[in-house]
Design a protein around this motif. Sequence first.
Motif, PDB file in Angstrom:
ATOM      1  N   ASN A 101      47.398 -18.670  18.702  1.00 29.43           N
ATOM      2  CA  ASN A 101      46.073 -18.300  19.221  1.00 29.43           C
ATOM      3  C   ASN A 101      45.677 -16.890  18.820  1.00 29.43           C
ATOM      4  OD1 ASN A 101      45.765 -20.792  20.483  1.00 29.43           O
ATOM      5  ND2 ASN A 101      46.689 -20.083  22.397  1.00 29.43           N
ATOM      6  N   ARG A 102      46.681 -16.018  18.767  1.00 26.58           N
ATOM      7  CA  ARG A 102      46.390 -14.607  18.518  1.00 26.58           C
ATOM      8  C   ARG A 102      46.328 -14.264  17.031  1.00 26.58           C
ATOM      9  NH1 ARG A 102      50.701 -10.776  21.029  1.00 26.58           N
ATOM     10  NH2 ARG A 102      49.995 -11.883  22.886  1.00 26.58           N
ATOM     11  N   SER A 105      44.328 -17.715  13.420  1.00 23.30           N
ATOM     12  CA  SER A 105      43.025 -18.273  13.745  1.00 23.30           C
ATOM     13  C   SER A 105      42.067 -18.061  12.589  1.00 23.30           C
ATOM     14  CB  SER A 105      42.471 -17.607  15.012  1.00 23.30           C
ATOM     15  OG  SER A 105      41.198 -18.103  15.319  1.00 23.30           O
ATOM     16  N   ARG A 107      38.875 -17.609  12.746  1.00 23.45           N
ATOM     17  CA  ARG A 107      37.958 -16.523  13.084  1.00 23.45           C
ATOM     18  C   ARG A 107      38.674 -15.455  13.910  1.00 23.45           C
ATOM     19  NH1 ARG A 107      32.985 -17.883  11.614  1.00 23.45           N
ATOM     20  NH2 ARG A 107      32.484 -20.084  11.341  1.00 23.45           N
ATOM     21  N   THR A 108      38.375 -14.208  13.599  1.00 20.21           N
ATOM     22  CA  THR A 108      38.987 -13.098  14.322  1.00 20.21           C
ATOM     23  C   THR A 108      38.029 -12.624  15.408  1.00 20.21           C
ATOM     24  OG1 THR A 108      40.141 -12.386  12.335  1.00 20.21           O
ATOM     25  CG2 THR A 108      39.979 -10.803  14.107  1.00 20.21           C
ATOM     26  N   ALA A 112      41.684 -10.825  19.731  1.00 21.24           N
ATOM     27  CA  ALA A 112      42.827 -11.022  18.848  1.00 21.24           C
ATOM     28  C   ALA A 112      43.526  -9.708  18.533  1.00 21.24           C
ATOM     29  CB  ALA A 112      42.383 -11.696  17.560  1.00 21.24           C
ATOM     30  N   ARG A 187      42.549 -19.656   4.403  1.00 16.84           N
ATOM     31  CA  ARG A 187      43.022 -20.757   5.242  1.00 16.84           C
ATOM     32  C   ARG A 187      44.454 -21.143   4.860  1.00 16.84           C
ATOM     33  NH1 ARG A 187      39.216 -23.787   8.100  1.00 16.84           N
ATOM     34  NH2 ARG A 187      37.052 -23.077   7.853  1.00 16.84           N
ATOM     35  N   LYS A 253      47.655 -27.211  14.139  1.00 17.84           N
ATOM     36  CA  LYS A 253      47.136 -25.962  13.574  1.00 17.84           C
ATOM     37  C   LYS A 253      46.851 -26.113  12.074  1.00 17.84           C
ATOM     38  CE  LYS A 253      46.381 -22.670  15.181  1.00 17.84           C
ATOM     39  NZ  LYS A 253      45.097 -22.038  15.610  1.00 17.84           N
ATOM     40  N   GLU A 256      43.699 -27.997  11.669  1.00 15.43           N
ATOM     41  CA  GLU A 256      42.580 -27.133  12.015  1.00 15.43           C
ATOM     42  C   GLU A 256      42.219 -26.204  10.860  1.00 15.43           C
ATOM     43  OE1 GLU A 256      42.160 -23.067  14.560  1.00 15.43           O
ATOM     44  OE2 GLU A 256      43.167 -24.725  15.585  1.00 15.43           O
TER      45      GLU A 256
END
Length: 259
Positions: A101-102, A105, A107-108, A112, A187, A253, A256
Amino acid sequence: MAMALRCFRHLHSLLYCSPLAMMRRMPQAAAGCPAPLLEGCRQCVRQVMLTRQLATKKAKGKGQTQAKVNINAALVEDIINLEETNEDMQAVVEALKEDFNRNVSVRTSPGALDHIIVVTKDGKFPLNQLGQISLKSPQLIIVNMTNFPESTAAAMKAIRESGMNLNPEVDGTLIRVPIPKVTREHRESLAKLAKQSTNKSKDALRKVRSKSMNQVKKFKSKVSEDTIWLLEKQIQQMADNAAAEMDKLLAAKTKELLG
């Protein structure tokens, strides 16, 4: 009541016997044990033996899994705390979730950056304790270091080395953190980072399992081989469940990130 207690003690002693010893001692119920209680003892012992037989069967064919082993924690609390072992393993899984999660991701967000650790001459501190973090625009995060200007350089270094693919720029006591564009290369880099994090978490899980296994082995000379075997199977089962959960997290993940 006294007869029931004697029968219970007799059954409890059988739980730590080998299967062969169980069979030999089955007829030797407590003296004066009434027929219903004696039959109850026999049924309980048969159930224990059936559980052990199921636990030793190996899976055959696709999609089948090995029978689960469940041990009453109260019976082995002097050997090992199984609940604590399970909690330690689940803590590793939760740490991986938090890491995803931190740090992994697409998007930042300002949140974060909160727990990035900054090393200063006075010690180590989370970034959000040294600077005020805000989102200036969808593509820019600002870290205001006015309260601790002497830590600006250290904060810059911590952000750059956070593994989040960030390149901060300093403007006096303000640190500008451009949010990278979500490219295919970025990504793929995040997916690789997720895999590395999962492998590290599995290493931590193996350490928890090994520590628990070693704790059980200390009692080899004090309890039956069957008890040791069942405990080791229980611990391995917990570790397998935690590892499977990590694999699911990684798969989700990766999907995603890469679609």
